[in-house]
Design an enzyme around this catalytic site. Structure first.
Site, PDB file in Angstrom:
ATOM      1  N   SER A 115       0.829  -1.207   0.000  1.00 13.27           N
ATOM      2  CA  SER A 115       0.000   0.000   0.000  1.00 13.27           C
ATOM      3  C   SER A 115       0.858   1.249   0.000  1.00 13.27           C
ATOM      4  O   SER A 115       1.972   1.262   0.518  1.00 13.27           O
ATOM      5  CB  SER A 115      -0.876  -0.009   1.261  1.00 13.27           C
TER       6      SER A 115
ATOM      7  N   TYR B  53      -1.581  -1.021  10.989  1.00 15.73           N
ATOM      8  CA  TYR B  53      -1.893  -1.584   9.664  1.00 15.73           C
ATOM      9  C   TYR B  53      -0.764  -1.222   8.684  1.00 15.73           C
ATOM     10  O   TYR B  53      -0.185  -2.100   8.037  1.00 15.73           O
ATOM     11  CB  TYR B  53      -3.229  -1.039   9.138  1.00 15.73           C
TER      12      TYR B  53
ATOM     13  N   LYS C  97       2.427  -3.556   6.659  1.00 13.52           N
ATOM     14  CA  LYS C  97       2.791  -3.543   5.232  1.00 13.52           C
ATOM     15  C   LYS C  97       4.302  -3.323   5.090  1.00 13.52           C
ATOM     16  O   LYS C  97       4.981  -3.989   4.308  1.00 13.52           O
ATOM     17  CB  LYS C  97       2.022  -2.448   4.482  1.00 13.52           C
TER      18      LYS C  97
HETATM   19  C1  WQD Z   1      -9.892   8.467   1.813  1.00 17.22           C
HETATM   20  C2  WQD Z   1     -10.161   9.932   2.097  1.00 17.22           C
HETATM   21  C3  WQD Z   1     -10.461  10.453   4.429  1.00 17.22           C
HETATM   22  C4  WQD Z   1     -14.188   8.231   4.942  1.00 17.22           C
HETATM   23  C5  WQD Z   1      -6.827   3.530   3.506  1.00 17.22           C
HETATM   24  C6  WQD Z   1      -5.567   2.754   3.739  1.00 17.22           C
HETATM   25  C7  WQD Z   1      -5.034   2.279   2.420  1.00 17.22           C
HETATM   26  C8  WQD Z   1      -6.082   1.455   1.746  1.00 17.22           C
HETATM   27  C9  WQD Z   1      -7.317   2.331   1.499  1.00 17.22           C
HETATM   28  C10 WQD Z   1      -6.444  -0.905   2.037  1.00 17.22           C
HETATM   29  C11 WQD Z   1      -9.412  10.438   3.333  1.00 17.22           C
HETATM   30  C12 WQD Z   1     -11.734  10.712   3.638  1.00 17.22           C
HETATM   31  C13 WQD Z   1     -13.043   8.784   4.401  1.00 17.22           C
HETATM   32  C14 WQD Z   1     -15.250   9.080   5.336  1.00 17.22           C
HETATM   33  C15 WQD Z   1     -13.966  10.977   4.619  1.00 17.22           C
HETATM   34  N1  WQD Z   1      -6.401   0.326   2.545  1.00 17.22           N
HETATM   35  N2  WQD Z   1     -12.939  10.131   4.248  1.00 17.22           N
HETATM   36  N3  WQD Z   1     -15.094  10.431   5.157  1.00 17.22           N
HETATM   37  O1  WQD Z   1      -7.374   6.331   4.505  1.00 17.22           O
HETATM   38  O2  WQD Z   1      -6.770   7.077   2.141  1.00 17.22           O
HETATM   39  O3  WQD Z   1      -6.517   4.687   2.772  1.00 17.22           O
HETATM   40  O4  WQD Z   1      -7.764   2.765   2.784  1.00 17.22           O
HETATM   41  O5  WQD Z   1      -6.171  -1.272   0.924  1.00 17.22           O
HETATM   42  O6  WQD Z   1      -3.896   1.475   2.658  1.00 17.22           O
HETATM   43  O7  WQD Z   1      -4.604   3.608   4.314  1.00 17.22           O
HETATM   44  O8  WQD Z   1      -8.790   5.638   2.515  1.00 17.22           O
HETATM   45  O9  WQD Z   1     -11.172   5.751   1.967  1.00 17.22           O
HETATM   46  O10 WQD Z   1     -10.481   5.735   4.425  1.00 17.22           O
HETATM   47  O11 WQD Z   1     -10.077   7.768   3.031  1.00 17.22           O
HETATM   48  O12 WQD Z   1     -13.848  12.203   4.481  1.00 17.22           O
HETATM   49  O13 WQD Z   1     -16.332   8.652   5.839  1.00 17.22           O
HETATM   50  O14 WQD Z   1     -11.549  10.086   2.384  1.00 17.22           O
HETATM   51  O15 WQD Z   1     -10.236  11.503   5.371  1.00 17.22           O
HETATM   52  O16 WQD Z   1      -9.021  11.781   3.082  1.00 17.22           O
HETATM   53  P1  WQD Z   1      -7.331   6.052   3.055  1.00 17.22           P
HETATM   54  P2  WQD Z   1     -10.206   6.165   3.026  1.00 17.22           P
END
Ligand code: WQD
Length: 345
Positions: free
Chosen positions: A127, A154, A158
């Protein structure tokens, strides 16, 4: 004779889409999955798309003896793709030992068993989390960008797993590895037969967004609009899950059929950074469906902005993300509608 591939975690989101693309490419797929974060009905979806039901063994890969028995019962596996892992960033902060035990033990068991069954290579699901918040001069991120201290257990698993693979290959293991660092996988198969189906309240953006759009959730919380970005919300590189799955097939082909390096690393992203607010507006334009949202405080552990420089994967793998963000968001919406029609959500 079809080459046989083990997809560890193959009933999961990316694993199921990769199984479809492996079958489309003529591979025979064996799935091992403990169903702790996926549903066995995914096998029906895969079969509806390709006409072929993968061999399936329900098993926790932390059970080394059980895994050895499963591999002995399915001889001829040439390569492995390891997806199986716990992957909720927030949960990992609350339950670190679950993450270290699950994600690291699983990898070690597979690496120890591969030589016993003469497997030639492992594709490892990593990731962009390993980069943490890249420094401005390192955006867009190449594979040479510095690895930063992980912001969550997490992300740390990785990094640790990548190092375990490096050290094992360096100790002359009789197999190769390709490490794929995903950016943010989103969307669903165009057939809407498979897609992302998180258990419980979705932690990540797209499932929460589509569940809000369809009325399951009241409103989407946007975690902060006071970041140093054009519209203040965080920026990510959202990659279509089918494009991502296709990259795994190319990587497996390369490992099994070419004289490539014993270990290679590739960033898999579109190369385009998109903010949360831009994504919401793109979804609304693409689907015609409004998404009620509210700006709330920042989420602990979130980084501000990250997107890929995918030039190495483009050039060396001959792979480029094809699907537009709008079409990808439409596929996520079609999947959500299909789930409701099926009474699943
Ligand atoms: C994306 C953006 C949140 C939810 C993680 C892991 C990565 C991969 C994908 C597994 C961020 C914003 C989110 C919500 C929001 N994991 N958000 N409201 O954190 O970039 O990545 O998941 O494969 O390894 O680190 O993904 O989708 O959680 O967040 O505003 O209800 O959306 O702040 O900016 P992230 P995410």
């Amino acid at each position: 004779m079809k080459k046989k591939i083990l997809v560890a975690g193959g009933t999961g989101y990316i694993g199921s889409h990769t199984t479809v693309e492996l079958q489309n490419a003529g591979y025979e797929v064996v799935i091992i999955d403990d169903l702790s974060n996926s549903n066995i009905e995914v096998l029906d979806g895969i079969e509806k798309i390709t006409g072929v039901r993968p061999i399936f063994i329900q098993l926790d890969l932390k059970d080394k003896e059980g895994t050895r028995k499963a591999l002995a019962a399915n001889p001829g596996i040439e390569g492995v793709i390891l997806f199986a892992a716990s992957k909720a960033v927030g949960e990992s902060v609350k339950q670190p030992l679950k993450y270290y035990r699950n994600n690291i033990t699983t990898l070690i068991n597979i690496l120890e068993l591969m030589p016993e069954f003469n497997m030639k290579g492992i594709v490892f699901s990593s990731s962009c989390t390993v980069y943490g918040q890249p420094d401005p001069q390192n955006l867009p991120v190449t594979e040479e960008a510095p690895i930063k201290p992980a912001l969550s257990p997490y992300g740390n698993t990785k990094q640790i797993n990548e190092e375990i693979i490096h050290d094992t290959i360096h100790a002359n293991a009789p197999f190769k590895s390709i490490i794929l660092r995903y950016f943010n996988p989103i969307g669903a198969h165009p057939s809407a037969e498979i897609g992302e189906l998180p258990n419980g309240v979705p932690q990540n953006l797209i499932p929460y967004l589509t569940q809000t759009a369809i009325g399951i959730r009241k409103e989407l919380s946007v975690f902060g609009d006071d970041y140093n970005t054009p519209d203040g919300s965080c920026i990510r590189d959202y990659i279509n899950v089918v494009d991502l799955a296709k990259a795994h097939v190319i990587a497996m082909d390369r490992m099994l059929n070419t004289n490539n390096e014993k270990i290679e690393i590739f960033n898999l992203g579109t190369g385009k950074g998109v903010s949360v607010l831009e994504l919401i507006h793109t979804f609304e334009e693409a689907t015609g469906v409004k998404v009620p949202y509210r700006i709330v405080g920042r989420r602990e552990g979130d980084i501000e902005k990250v997107w890929a420089n995918p030039a190495k994967a483009n050039k060396v793998l001959g792979w480029t993300a094809q699907e537009s963000l709008a079409d990808t968001l439409k596929s996520a919406w079609n999947w959500q509608v299909k789930l409701r029609e099926g009474g699943i959500q």
